[in-house]
Design a protein around this motif. Structure first.
Motif, PDB file in Angstrom:
ATOM      1  N   LEU A  78     -90.606 -44.465 -49.270  1.00 19.25           N
ATOM      2  CA  LEU A  78     -90.072 -44.138 -47.943  1.00 19.25           C
ATOM      3  C   LEU A  78     -89.420 -42.762 -47.942  1.00 19.25           C
ATOM      4  O   LEU A  78     -89.625 -41.974 -47.013  1.00 19.25           O
ATOM      5  CB  LEU A  78     -89.043 -45.182 -47.506  1.00 19.25           C
ATOM      6  CG  LEU A  78     -89.577 -46.513 -47.036  1.00 19.25           C
ATOM      7  CD1 LEU A  78     -88.431 -47.491 -46.823  1.00 19.25           C
ATOM      8  CD2 LEU A  78     -90.379 -46.349 -45.773  1.00 19.25           C
ATOM      9  N   ALA A  79     -88.641 -42.486 -48.962  1.00 17.35           N
ATOM     10  CA  ALA A  79     -87.961 -41.192 -49.042  1.00 17.35           C
ATOM     11  C   ALA A  79     -88.972 -40.057 -49.126  1.00 17.35           C
ATOM     12  O   ALA A  79     -88.815 -39.022 -48.460  1.00 17.35           O
ATOM     13  CB  ALA A  79     -87.012 -41.167 -50.242  1.00 17.35           C
ATOM     14  N   ALA A  80     -90.023 -40.238 -49.908  1.00 15.88           N
ATOM     15  CA  ALA A  80     -91.053 -39.199 -50.041  1.00 15.88           C
ATOM     16  C   ALA A  80     -91.777 -38.987 -48.714  1.00 15.88           C
ATOM     17  O   ALA A  80     -92.037 -37.848 -48.311  1.00 15.88           O
ATOM     18  CB  ALA A  80     -92.046 -39.582 -51.135  1.00 15.88           C
ATOM     19  N   ALA A  81     -92.085 -40.078 -48.026  1.00 18.23           N
ATOM     20  CA  ALA A  81     -92.808 -39.975 -46.750  1.00 18.23           C
ATOM     21  C   ALA A  81     -91.950 -39.313 -45.685  1.00 18.23           C
ATOM     22  O   ALA A  81     -92.432 -38.458 -44.941  1.00 18.23           O
ATOM     23  CB  ALA A  81     -93.245 -41.363 -46.291  1.00 18.23           C
ATOM     24  N   THR A  82     -90.692 -39.674 -45.602  1.00 17.57           N
ATOM     25  CA  THR A  82     -89.839 -39.066 -44.579  1.00 17.57           C
ATOM     26  C   THR A  82     -89.556 -37.594 -44.889  1.00 17.57           C
ATOM     27  O   THR A  82     -89.418 -36.790 -43.973  1.00 17.57           O
ATOM     28  CB  THR A  82     -88.517 -39.843 -44.400  1.00 17.57           C
ATOM     29  OG1 THR A  82     -87.855 -39.964 -45.659  1.00 17.57           O
ATOM     30  CG2 THR A  82     -88.765 -41.213 -43.815  1.00 17.57           C
ATOM     31  N   LYS A  83     -89.526 -37.248 -46.161  1.00 18.28           N
ATOM     32  CA  LYS A  83     -89.319 -35.843 -46.533  1.00 18.28           C
ATOM     33  C   LYS A  83     -90.474 -34.985 -46.026  1.00 18.28           C
ATOM     34  O   LYS A  83     -90.263 -33.871 -45.552  1.00 18.28           O
ATOM     35  CB  LYS A  83     -89.181 -35.713 -48.047  1.00 18.28           C
ATOM     36  CG  LYS A  83     -88.832 -34.320 -48.502  1.00 18.28           C
ATOM     37  CD  LYS A  83     -88.599 -34.267 -49.997  1.00 18.28           C
ATOM     38  CE  LYS A  83     -88.234 -32.853 -50.412  1.00 18.28           C
ATOM     39  NZ  LYS A  83     -88.020 -32.765 -51.865  1.00 18.28           N
ATOM     40  N   VAL A  84     -91.695 -35.495 -46.096  1.00 15.31           N
ATOM     41  CA  VAL A  84     -92.862 -34.776 -45.579  1.00 15.31           C
ATOM     42  C   VAL A  84     -92.690 -34.499 -44.087  1.00 15.31           C
ATOM     43  O   VAL A  84     -93.111 -33.464 -43.583  1.00 15.31           O
ATOM     44  CB  VAL A  84     -94.158 -35.576 -45.828  1.00 15.31           C
ATOM     45  CG1 VAL A  84     -95.336 -34.983 -45.080  1.00 15.31           C
ATOM     46  CG2 VAL A  84     -94.461 -35.654 -47.305  1.00 15.31           C
ATOM     47  N   LEU A  85     -92.044 -35.430 -43.400  1.00 18.60           N
ATOM     48  CA  LEU A  85     -91.822 -35.273 -41.955  1.00 18.60           C
ATOM     49  C   LEU A  85     -90.659 -34.342 -41.631  1.00 18.60           C
ATOM     50  O   LEU A  85     -90.352 -34.102 -40.477  1.00 18.60           O
ATOM     51  CB  LEU A  85     -91.558 -36.644 -41.325  1.00 18.60           C
ATOM     52  CG  LEU A  85     -92.675 -37.669 -41.486  1.00 18.60           C
ATOM     53  CD1 LEU A  85     -92.247 -39.009 -40.919  1.00 18.60           C
ATOM     54  CD2 LEU A  85     -93.941 -37.181 -40.824  1.00 18.60           C
ATOM     55  N   GLY A  86     -90.010 -33.833 -42.679  1.00 16.06           N
ATOM     56  CA  GLY A  86     -88.860 -32.966 -42.457  1.00 16.06           C
ATOM     57  C   GLY A  86     -87.616 -33.771 -42.122  1.00 16.06           C
ATOM     58  O   GLY A  86     -86.681 -33.254 -41.516  1.00 16.06           O
TER      59      GLY A  86
END
Length: 94
Positions: A78-86
């Motif tokens: 989740l953290a990796a995915a949300t980081k991609v979204l800025g």
């Protein structure tokens, strides 16, 4: 006279970062982990799964497996995915 309808495709509404963020916020408001997983999967597909996976540092298979109905992404995913979204995960009072 027959009613004419068109097929709804969420991908048509996830073209910008602000649309993607609003969609994810709505999913989070449902307080259902499955909604969150589905929303992240929809966003990954809107951005291109291969590109999204590369940017997040996770495999395409992980995206397809965890970001779907019934998926159960780990906090790290989740953290990796949300980081991609800025974005980043934060806590606020309920």
């Amino acid at each position: 006279m027959a009613l004419e309808t068109t097929r709804f495709d969420i991908q048509d509404h996830l073209k910008t970062q602000s649309e993607q963020t609003a969609y994810l916020e709505a999913a989070l408001a449902e307080d259902d982990p499955s909604f969150i997983a589905i929303a992240l999967g929809d966003i990954a597909r809107a951005r291109g799964v291969t590109k999204f996976a590369e940017e997040a540092g996770i495999s395409r298979e992980t995206i397809y497996k965890t970001f779907r109905a019934g998926g159960n992404p780990r906090l790290q995913t989740l953290a990796a995915a949300t980081k991609v979204l800025g974005l980043r995960l934060t806590l606020v009072p309920a």
